[in-house]
Motif scaffolding. Sequence first.
Motif, mmCIF file in Angstrom:
data_model
loop_
_atom_site.group_PDB
_atom_site.id
_atom_site.type_symbol
_atom_site.label_atom_id
_atom_site.label_comp_id
_atom_site.label_asym_id
_atom_site.label_seq_id
_atom_site.Cartn_x
_atom_site.Cartn_y
_atom_site.Cartn_z
ATOM 1 N N VAL A 125 0.836 -1.195 0.000
ATOM 2 C CA VAL A 125 0.000 0.000 0.000
ATOM 3 C C VAL A 125 0.873 1.249 0.000
ATOM 4 N N LYS A 126 1.667 1.445 1.074
ATOM 5 C CA LYS A 126 2.546 2.613 1.122
ATOM 6 C C LYS A 126 3.494 2.510 2.310
ATOM 7 N N VAL A 127 4.559 3.310 2.242
ATOM 8 C CA VAL A 127 5.446 3.480 3.393
ATOM 9 C C VAL A 127 4.827 4.545 4.291
ATOM 10 N N LEU A 128 4.709 4.254 5.568
ATOM 11 C CA LEU A 128 4.032 5.154 6.491
ATOM 12 C C LEU A 128 4.940 6.267 7.018
ATOM 13 N N ASN A 129 6.239 6.070 6.978
ATOM 14 C CA ASN A 129 7.165 7.058 7.546
ATOM 15 C C ASN A 129 8.350 7.315 6.619
ATOM 16 N N ALA A 130 8.053 7.524 5.349
ATOM 17 C CA ALA A 130 9.125 7.686 4.353
ATOM 18 C C ALA A 130 10.016 8.889 4.632
ATOM 19 N N ASP A 131 9.511 9.881 5.369
ATOM 20 C CA ASP A 131 10.295 11.089 5.639
ATOM 21 C C ASP A 131 11.283 10.919 6.786
ATOM 22 N N GLU A 132 11.163 9.845 7.560
ATOM 23 C CA GLU A 132 12.004 9.699 8.741
ATOM 24 C C GLU A 132 13.441 9.313 8.405
ATOM 25 N N GLY A 133 13.680 8.741 7.232
ATOM 26 C CA GLY A 133 15.045 8.418 6.836
ATOM 27 C C GLY A 133 15.884 9.670 6.672
ATOM 28 N N LEU A 134 15.327 10.672 6.024
ATOM 29 C CA LEU A 134 16.033 11.931 5.818
ATOM 30 C C LEU A 134 16.248 12.651 7.152
ATOM 31 N N LYS A 135 15.268 12.581 8.046
ATOM 32 C CA LYS A 135 15.421 13.196 9.367
ATOM 33 C C LYS A 135 16.552 12.530 10.141
#
Length: 298
Positions: A125-135
Amino acid sequence: MRARRLTWLCCAVALAACTKPASSLVPEAGTPPPVRLDFRPPVDRAITERVQSTRTMERGGTRQSEEVEMTTVTRFTPAENGWQLVQTVSQARMTRGGTPVETVVDEVLSRFALRVRLAADGAFVKVLNADEGLKALRQVAAGPQAGALEAFFAPESVESRTRREWEAKYGGLLQRNLTVGQHTWAVEAFSTAEGEVRYVLQRTVTGTELTDQGNALVLGLRCLDALPDDAPPELREVLEEAGSPELTEGVTCEGEQVVARGYFVPMRRNLTVRAKVGDATWTLATQTKLEMLEEARR
């Protein structure tokens, strides 16, 4: 279960001409029964896997290699009429030509627990926390060191890479009856200094085998660098859904994938891909093996 040709078949037939029927000695001819891979992951039980990946480049008589080893821990939890997959990296190291390499990637991965939403049937379906890698990257690195990795950990890269990896392993396999010799496909890629290598991964059902996690589905893996003239509609649809990318001419690969069927447990997967890009020959060899499945809680 793999069909075997019995070498004594002719003798049995000759014997049947002068004795009672030997039907108990000769298995019935026919196609092996379908194999079904249902998506029934072990709930909240840690699946620990060891992942080894080697990328090699050969050019003009020189050879360079980079090796990555990781230990991943994956859990499946029921969530919103489907599943949530949470994967952490408990250990990671990189070497070049056998020499350890200091990199912040290990620390980023240890801070970044990937969370993925899956449908009830196992569809991505989707990645729920895709932005946390960059953080996580920005917490441990700054300047040029961080800049070189920002594209890799960018949310859209994390999303597309995770989706592609799941589809390459399980897309078109779950919740359906599969027969020996049946093909399923997924579009795959890996990056090189000269550009991205793209190919269609063809998975062929070769049978089943007994593992310490019960009966398991066995798939043979190979690459297609172009669609055959008689390509079935399902294969054409897979390529179209991936955006009809241009495939890398001459890419080859071989490997095997084994997935337990009682509970959905990945047992092992090995794949070696070779491609010539410009004047360089690239080889990517990846092995994943189950180390441990946590015991069910009582």
